[in-house]
Design an enzyme around this catalytic site. Structure first.
Site, PDB file in Angstrom:
ATOM      1  N   HIS A 170      35.738  40.824  36.170  1.00  0.00           N
ATOM      2  CA  HIS A 170      35.855  40.167  36.249  1.00  0.00           C
ATOM      3  C   HIS A 170      36.625  40.369  34.580  1.00  0.00           C
ATOM      4  CE1 HIS A 170      35.939  37.079  33.047  1.00  0.00           C
ATOM      5  NE2 HIS A 170      34.635  35.798  34.040  1.00  0.00           N
ATOM      6  N   GLU A 272      40.959  39.209  37.176  1.00  0.00           N
ATOM      7  CA  GLU A 272      39.454  39.500  38.124  1.00  0.00           C
ATOM      8  C   GLU A 272      40.018  40.307  39.274  1.00  0.00           C
ATOM      9  OE1 GLU A 272      36.727  36.585  37.356  1.00  0.00           O
ATOM     10  OE2 GLU A 272      38.568  35.882  35.420  1.00  0.00           O
TER      11      GLU A 272
END
Ligand code: BG6
Length: 301
Positions: A170, A272
């Site tokens: 992420h 991400e």
């Protein structure tokens, strides 16, 4: 869980390029420093906190409001989301899984002949708070600092049942002005818009002109964050990931998040490398003994 002190870690794994130290919030941290640049990470979450190629402005973003506390996620850098991405499918726990709030152990540190350093951290079900009641698994997160920052998450099913999961690397990127950037490489991709709650198809580059929270499906190509104010392009390549999430919380969501400054949405964007749940192609099921890897490679062009 790592029970080694910083001194023990330094004695066992430290080198001229790898140093262990007490990081923010006294979390055990390590720094890789070599001719290519500097990376800092915590054992908490196997979390890359910062990445600075030599002589460059930081590539990763970190919130000034981030908590650095046991059992809490860190806001910025590269959270490892696993074994679920987004809300807990069982509805019991918070978002993005337990890997990012568990304490990992150092498994190895190495250096290649061309001067790249790699640190590998490991997490198994035995290291995780019992309340999560995890199936047997092993995760290995390797961080290599070379001309790119390479982050590779290996997932092993060490149990006797199938292991279903979703997840993401992420990554939060540091930009001068999020409203001025263009995120290239996702044109014509189908996406789920989690803000508007619609399915759509991307036209041209992604621009950040409001809250953006999108899961792009069947993505494998390179994404480029073009930042005209910093005058640079962050190039993000990946493998083992079928979806790409682009996120910027914009004004109101920034204000709602206690660990995110009200104005900080101006200087970040998340791109991400994910295996997000939702579409069949994105679901991950590992049979006993199987392994899968998700990898992200970040460079400045
Ligand atoms: C993104 C999600 O991946 O992560 C967003 O798409 C979410 O919906 C964001 O808000 C941050 O999540 P968290 O749990 O770290 O606040």
């Amino acid at each position: 869980m790592s029970t080694l002190s910083i001194g023990d870690l330094q004695a066992r794994f430290g080198s001229e390029n790898v140093e262990f130290f007490a990081g923010p919030g006294q979390l055990t941290a390590l720094r890789i420093k070599n001719d290519f640049g500097t990376v800092e990470m915590t054992l908490h979450g196997a979390h890359v906190m910062s990445y600075c190629p030599a002589g460059a402005v930081p590539v990763l973003w970190m919130s000034s409001k981030s908590m650095f506390q046991a059992n809490e996620p860190i806001r910025g850098g590269i959270p490892v989301c696993w074994p679920w991405f987004g809300p807990d499918p069982a509805g019991k726990f918070g978002g993005h899984g337990f890997a990012r709030v568990s304490v990992w152990s150092v498994s190895s540190v190495s250096k290649s002949p061309d001067g790249q350093n790699t640190v590998t951290l490991v997490l198994t079900e035995k290291d995780v708070d019992a309340k999560f009641d995890p199936q047997p698994f092993k995760l290995e997160l390797s961080v290599t600092l070379g001309s790119a920052l390479t982050v590779a998450l290996k997932v092993y099913n060490s149990g006797t049942d199938n292991l279903a999961y979703s997840g993401a690397l992420h990554s939060y990127f540091n930009v001068a002005d999020s409203a001025a950037i263009q995120v290239e490489g996702l044109a014509d991709c189908e996406y789920s818009d989690k803000v508007l709650n619609v399915e759509s198809v991307q036209s041209g580059a992604v621009v950040i002109d409001r809250e953006i929270d999108r899961v792009y499906r069947r993505t494998s190509g390179i994404v480029r964050v073009v930042d005209p104010v910093f005058g640079r392009v962050i190039r993000i390549a990946k493998s083992g990931s079928t979806s790409t999430v682009v996120w910027n919380p914009w004004i109101e969501k920034s204000q709602r998040m206690p660990d995110f400054g009200d104005e900080e949405y101006h200087t970040m964007v998340c791109v991400e490398a994910a295996n997000a749940p939702g579409a069949a192609a994105d679901d991950r099921v590992l049979s006993p003994g199987a392994m899968a890897e998700i990898r992200q490679m970040i460079t400045l062009e």
